[in-house]
Scaffold this motif. Structure first.
Motif, mmCIF file in Angstrom:
data_model
loop_
_atom_site.group_PDB
_atom_site.id
_atom_site.type_symbol
_atom_site.label_atom_id
_atom_site.label_comp_id
_atom_site.label_asym_id
_atom_site.label_seq_id
_atom_site.Cartn_x
_atom_site.Cartn_y
_atom_site.Cartn_z
ATOM 1 N N PRO A 293 -105.698 7.299 4.727
ATOM 2 C CA PRO A 293 -106.760 6.287 4.709
ATOM 3 C C PRO A 293 -107.059 5.732 3.333
ATOM 4 O O PRO A 293 -107.520 4.591 3.206
ATOM 5 N N LEU A 294 -106.773 6.500 2.290
ATOM 6 C CA LEU A 294 -107.189 6.085 0.959
ATOM 7 C C LEU A 294 -106.243 5.054 0.356
ATOM 8 O O LEU A 294 -106.677 4.037 -0.175
ATOM 9 N N TRP A 295 -104.919 5.294 0.474
ATOM 10 C CA TRP A 295 -103.959 4.394 -0.160
ATOM 11 C C TRP A 295 -103.004 3.737 0.821
ATOM 12 O O TRP A 295 -102.107 2.997 0.419
ATOM 13 N N GLY A 296 -103.155 4.019 2.103
ATOM 14 C CA GLY A 296 -102.408 3.265 3.101
ATOM 15 C C GLY A 296 -100.974 3.699 3.318
ATOM 16 O O GLY A 296 -100.253 3.052 4.069
ATOM 17 N N GLU A 297 -100.512 4.792 2.692
ATOM 18 C CA GLU A 297 -99.135 5.233 2.902
ATOM 19 C C GLU A 297 -99.027 5.870 4.279
ATOM 20 O O GLU A 297 -99.776 6.775 4.615
ATOM 21 N N GLY A 298 -98.078 5.392 5.094
ATOM 22 C CA GLY A 298 -97.979 5.904 6.449
ATOM 23 C C GLY A 298 -96.618 6.439 6.831
ATOM 24 O O GLY A 298 -96.515 7.237 7.767
ATOM 25 N N ILE A 299 -95.562 6.032 6.133
ATOM 26 C CA ILE A 299 -94.224 6.457 6.540
ATOM 27 C C ILE A 299 -94.060 7.966 6.428
ATOM 28 O O ILE A 299 -93.597 8.630 7.364
ATOM 29 N N HIS A 300 -94.470 8.522 5.282
ATOM 30 C CA HIS A 300 -94.273 9.955 5.079
ATOM 31 C C HIS A 300 -95.049 10.770 6.112
ATOM 32 O O HIS A 300 -94.515 11.722 6.702
ATOM 33 N N THR A 301 -96.307 10.400 6.344
ATOM 34 C CA THR A 301 -97.105 11.157 7.313
ATOM 35 C C THR A 301 -96.566 10.976 8.728
ATOM 36 O O THR A 301 -96.574 11.923 9.531
ATOM 37 N N CYS A 302 -96.080 9.779 9.064
ATOM 38 C CA CYS A 302 -95.492 9.580 10.393
ATOM 39 C C CYS A 302 -94.254 10.454 10.583
ATOM 40 O O CYS A 302 -94.064 11.067 11.643
ATOM 41 N N MET A 303 -93.407 10.489 9.569
ATOM 42 C CA MET A 303 -92.201 11.318 9.649
ATOM 43 C C MET A 303 -92.576 12.791 9.797
ATOM 44 O O MET A 303 -91.971 13.526 10.592
#
Length: 410
Positions: A293-303
């Motif tokens: 939520p803070l910096w919008g990175e989603g690929i790593h967490t999705c993987m």
């Protein structure tokens, strides 16, 4: 014969693709149902800024040829200042990345069916036993995984997902050429990912420039239609208007042009998940709010969520009777909270507090970040409130009071 597999994965994004890769590598029969046609995939779902970390690339065996640019630093901008921190990153060509996951999953034994939009779960005795797709076709499995993103047709039907419209972030991005990466008066953005906090450009959100090599970059912005957005928004302006306004006003885009066919739109929900699994079922990726939520990175967490679901299914299948009950699948919930998105609640609160701040406070924040040592910054970024408190001033008391009042109201 009944169309049956060990696992059904609905959705061929990063989470679904990684989950299928891991399951197929373990020797399980897995089918991935993807709504888009294979010809031109991904077209509708090519929506990510695709900024991630080299650690994701190495952890999941992603080849370099899907990377547009490796970056060295992260730059935070405010209206009149900036802060630079060394943080290696990778800007992916998202479409190539998704196609790689499909290709590698197939090589490992996963079956992919395109033009296969999932519509509803197939139920038996109150439990999901399969899915309906492509109109009236059905397929069955011991475990069903919803990786369809915010549409979440299975997770919503099973009461696992409850995404709130008020928490939906929307974004738009152009790929551009002719961008001045080292303009006078600004930080040098060569080999960087830049995030800008500026309510004038993205009220209640942020904008970005991700260098993709030479004079090219991904340029975009996003915001949640939250209280901060309502207070700072300009009447009659939508997200396209804000991006165009930035392009018109910022000298770094004076000679820049959009690259034809390279426009991306997307949305994600910024909230705590209301559920993650139930009998015979898990929800992964953006089906539950997995994006940082803070910096919008989603690929790593999705993987990571895809891998956690594959690990959970593997454990459930190890027993002679294949126990896929909600109790056994709750292993996934533990992995999600401990490994996929730890400190999610703290980071959500930090995000809400950040967007309540004024542009003037953003300028002060840049100076605060430069003064703080690396240990404090790392701990604060991880959700440690004691470290975060070291960045507060006495002048922040009204802001903190307002933040506390809004949390109590919610």
């Amino acid at each position: 014969m009944t169309d049956r597999f060990d696992v059904i994965v609905a959705g061929a994004g990063p989470a679904g693709g990684q989950c299928a890769r891991d399951l197929a590598r373990r020797g399980y029969d897995v089918v991935v149902l993807e709504a888009e046609p294979e010809d031109g995939f991904p077209r509708q779902s090519n929506k990510s800024t695709a900024g991630t970390f080299p650690s994701m690339m190495s952890a999941f065996g992603i080849p370099d040829d899907v990377v547009m640019q490796y970056t060295d630093d992260v730059v935070l901008e405010s209206p009149n200042d900036h802060y630079v921190r060394h943080q290696p990153g990778a800007v992916l060509e998202f479409a190539d990345f998704k196609r790689y996951l499909v290709r590698d999953g197939r090589e490992k034994g996963a079956e992919y069916r395109f033009d296969a939009r999932v519509s509803k779960p197939v139920m038996e005795g109150g439990d999901i036993v399969g899915v309906r797709y492509d109109g009236d076709r059905e397929v069955y499995a011991d475990v069903v995984i919803d990786a369809t993103g915010p549409a979440a047709p299975l997770a919503k039907a099973l009461g696992v997902s409850d995404l709130k419209r008020k928490n939906q972030a929307i974004g738009i991005e152009y790929e551009m050429e002719g961008v001045e990466m080292d303009a006078e008066g600004y930080a040098d953005l060569s080999d960087t990912m830049m995030l800008r906090l500026d309510h004038d450009l993205a009220p209640g959100g942020y904008s970005w420039i991700f260098h993709t090599g030479g004079d090219t970059a991904k340029v975009g912005l996003c915001y949640i239609q939250n209280q901060a957005h309502r207070e700072n928004a300009r009447e009659g302006m939508g997200i396209d208007d804000y991006l165009q306004y930035w392009l018109d006003e910022d000298p770094r885009f004076a000679d820049a042009e959009r690259i034809e066919g390279k426009q991306h739109r997307g949305s994600a929900h910024i909230q705590m998940p209301t559920g993650l699994s139930t009998d015979n079922f898990m929800a992964i990726g953006d089906t539950v709010p997995t994006i940082d939520p803070l910096w919008g990175e989603g690929i790593h967490t999705c993987m990571k969520s895809g891998r956690a679901a594959a690990m959970t299914a593997d454990r459930c299948f190890m027993t002679n009777d294949r126990d896929t009950s909600a109790e056994r699948l709750s292993i996934y919930d533990e992995l999600w909270h401990n490994d996929v998105a730890p400190h999610m609640r703290q980071r959500l609160l930090m995000t809400q507090l950040l967007y309540l701040a004024s542009n003037e406070r953003y300028d002060t924040l840049m100076a605060d970040l430069r003064r703080a040592d690396e240990e404090v910054l790392s701990a604060a970024n991880g959700g440690n409130w004691r470290s975060l408190a070291k960045l507060f001033h006495l002048d922040d008391l009204p802001l903190l009071t307002r933040f506390a009042r809004e949390r109590l109201t919610e």
